[in-house]
Design a protein around this motif. Structure first.
Motif, PDB file in Angstrom:
ATOM      1  N   ILE A  74       0.866  -1.098   0.043  1.00 44.22           N
ATOM      2  CA  ILE A  74      -0.172  -0.106   0.000  1.00 44.22           C
ATOM      3  C   ILE A  74       0.999   1.232  -0.053  1.00 44.22           C
ATOM      4  N   GLY A  75       0.711   2.098  -0.818  1.00 45.35           N
ATOM      5  CA  GLY A  75       1.436   3.409  -0.884  1.00 45.35           C
ATOM      6  C   GLY A  75       0.727   4.580  -1.231  1.00 45.35           C
ATOM      7  N   ASN A  76       1.167   5.714  -1.023  1.00 40.25           N
ATOM      8  CA  ASN A  76       0.668   7.075  -1.567  1.00 40.25           C
ATOM      9  C   ASN A  76       1.790   7.709  -2.154  1.00 40.25           C
ATOM     10  N   GLN A  77       1.643   7.950  -3.541  1.00 42.53           N
ATOM     11  CA  GLN A  77       2.766   8.854  -4.016  1.00 42.53           C
ATOM     12  C   GLN A  77       2.100   9.816  -4.883  1.00 42.53           C
ATOM     13  N   ASN A  78       2.437  11.109  -4.659  1.00 42.72           N
ATOM     14  CA  ASN A  78       1.906  12.355  -4.990  1.00 42.72           C
ATOM     15  C   ASN A  78       0.385  12.356  -4.527  1.00 42.72           C
ATOM     16  N   ALA A  79      -0.069  12.194  -3.476  1.00 41.01           N
ATOM     17  CA  ALA A  79      -1.278  12.060  -2.798  1.00 41.01           C
ATOM     18  C   ALA A  79      -2.251  11.214  -3.692  1.00 41.01           C
ATOM     19  N   GLY A  81      -3.218   7.526  -3.906  1.00 40.51           N
ATOM     20  CA  GLY A  81      -3.209   6.147  -2.993  1.00 40.51           C
ATOM     21  C   GLY A  81      -3.146   4.985  -4.146  1.00 40.51           C
ATOM     22  N   TRP A  82      -2.340   3.930  -3.990  1.00 39.73           N
ATOM     23  CA  TRP A  82      -2.319   2.865  -4.630  1.00 39.73           C
ATOM     24  C   TRP A  82      -2.083   1.677  -3.914  1.00 39.73           C
ATOM     25  N   ALA A  83      -2.531   0.541  -4.431  1.00 41.46           N
ATOM     26  CA  ALA A  83      -2.373  -0.810  -3.597  1.00 41.46           C
ATOM     27  C   ALA A  83      -2.363  -1.958  -4.459  1.00 41.46           C
ATOM     28  N   TYR A  84      -1.821  -3.171  -4.100  1.00 37.10           N
ATOM     29  CA  TYR A  84      -1.964  -4.479  -4.921  1.00 37.10           C
ATOM     30  C   TYR A  84      -1.782  -5.428  -3.786  1.00 37.10           C
ATOM     31  N   GLY A  85      -2.457  -6.605  -4.287  1.00 37.42           N
ATOM     32  CA  GLY A  85      -2.096  -7.859  -3.479  1.00 37.42           C
ATOM     33  C   GLY A  85      -1.847  -9.037  -4.161  1.00 37.42           C
ATOM     34  N   ILE A  86      -1.072  -9.796  -4.072  1.00 39.86           N
ATOM     35  CA  ILE A  86      -0.824 -10.898  -4.966  1.00 39.86           C
ATOM     36  C   ILE A  86      -0.454 -12.026  -3.845  1.00 39.86           C
ATOM     37  N   ALA A  87      -0.673 -13.317  -4.343  1.00 38.21           N
ATOM     38  CA  ALA A  87      -0.372 -14.603  -3.450  1.00 38.21           C
ATOM     39  C   ALA A  87       1.139 -15.174  -4.201  1.00 38.21           C
ATOM     40  N   LEU A  88       1.878 -15.259  -3.393  1.00 41.44           N
ATOM     41  CA  LEU A  88       3.127 -15.605  -3.407  1.00 41.44           C
ATOM     42  C   LEU A  88       3.554 -17.344  -3.054  1.00 41.44           C
ATOM     43  N   PRO A  89       3.791 -18.164  -3.769  1.00 44.01           N
ATOM     44  CA  PRO A  89       3.882 -19.567  -3.324  1.00 44.01           C
ATOM     45  C   PRO A  89       5.420 -19.445  -2.265  1.00 44.01           C
ATOM     46  N   THR A  90       5.186 -20.129  -1.147  1.00 47.39           N
ATOM     47  CA  THR A  90       6.437 -20.336  -0.200  1.00 47.39           C
ATOM     48  C   THR A  90       7.044 -21.691  -0.420  1.00 47.39           C
ATOM     49  N   GLY A  91       6.062 -22.607  -1.065  1.00 53.49           N
ATOM     50  CA  GLY A  91       6.540 -23.755  -1.040  1.00 53.49           C
ATOM     51  C   GLY A  91       5.696 -24.805  -1.672  1.00 53.49           C
ATOM     52  N   TYR A  92       5.959 -26.044  -1.609  1.00 52.90           N
ATOM     53  CA  TYR A  92       4.950 -27.181  -1.804  1.00 52.90           C
ATOM     54  C   TYR A  92       4.888 -28.280  -1.097  1.00 52.90           C
ATOM     55  N   LEU A  93       3.468 -28.586  -0.798  1.00 56.58           N
ATOM     56  CA  LEU A  93       3.254 -29.653   0.107  1.00 56.58           C
ATOM     57  C   LEU A  93       3.384 -31.042  -0.759  1.00 56.58           C
ATOM     58  N   LEU A  94       3.983 -31.929  -0.632  1.00 54.06           N
ATOM     59  CA  LEU A  94       3.954 -33.116  -1.410  1.00 54.06           C
ATOM     60  C   LEU A  94       3.370 -34.450  -0.733  1.00 54.06           C
ATOM     61  N   PHE A  95       2.100 -34.927  -1.176  1.00 53.88           N
ATOM     62  CA  PHE A  95       1.414 -36.145  -0.528  1.00 53.88           C
ATOM     63  C   PHE A  95       1.876 -37.298  -1.030  1.00 53.88           C
ATOM     64  N   PHE A  96       2.382 -38.332  -0.211  1.00 48.08           N
ATOM     65  CA  PHE A  96       2.830 -39.702  -0.613  1.00 48.08           C
ATOM     66  C   PHE A  96       2.001 -40.735  -0.060  1.00 48.08           C
TER      67      PHE A  96
END
Length: 103
Positions: A74-79, A81-96
């Motif tokens: 979230i930011g405020n540049q030159n009055a 406002g802007w924002a963004y949201g994303i989902a970033l993978p942190t890893g993987y669950l492996l099911f065996f």
């Protein structure tokens, strides 16, 4: 007729992100990016050795699920406002799973 029996196992394989180093005169800072280090993940000897070990023990990979974290800026540049949201993978669950022999 006997039913097949299985046992299950879950592993977590972490995914790291590339960190860029910025230099300005005598100052140096590290800035994380949203670019995953795919080559580092694939070339990790720990990951490949563990998968080989599990395969030799009879474990079959059944499913893979990514684990994500939300990244919000979230930011405020030159009055303005802007924002963004994303989902970033942190890893993987492996099911065996592997078959339990009936004696």
């Amino acid at each position: 007729m006997s039913r097949q029996k299985f046992e299950y196992h879950t592993e977590f394989a972490p995914l790291d992100y590339i960190i860029r180093t910025k230099k300005l005169l005598i100052f140096k800072s590290e800035e994380p990016t949203t670019e995953p280090d795919i080559q580092g993940f694939l070339q990790s000897s720990g990951n490949s050795q563990r998968l080989t070990q599990l395969g030799q023990e009879g474990w079959e990979l059944v499913s893979v699920q990514s684990v994500v974290r939300g990244e919000v800026k979230i930011g405020n540049q030159n009055a303005q406002g802007w924002a963004y949201g994303i989902a970033l993978p942190t890893g993987y669950l492996l099911f065996f799973k592997r078959h339990i022999s009936s004696d």
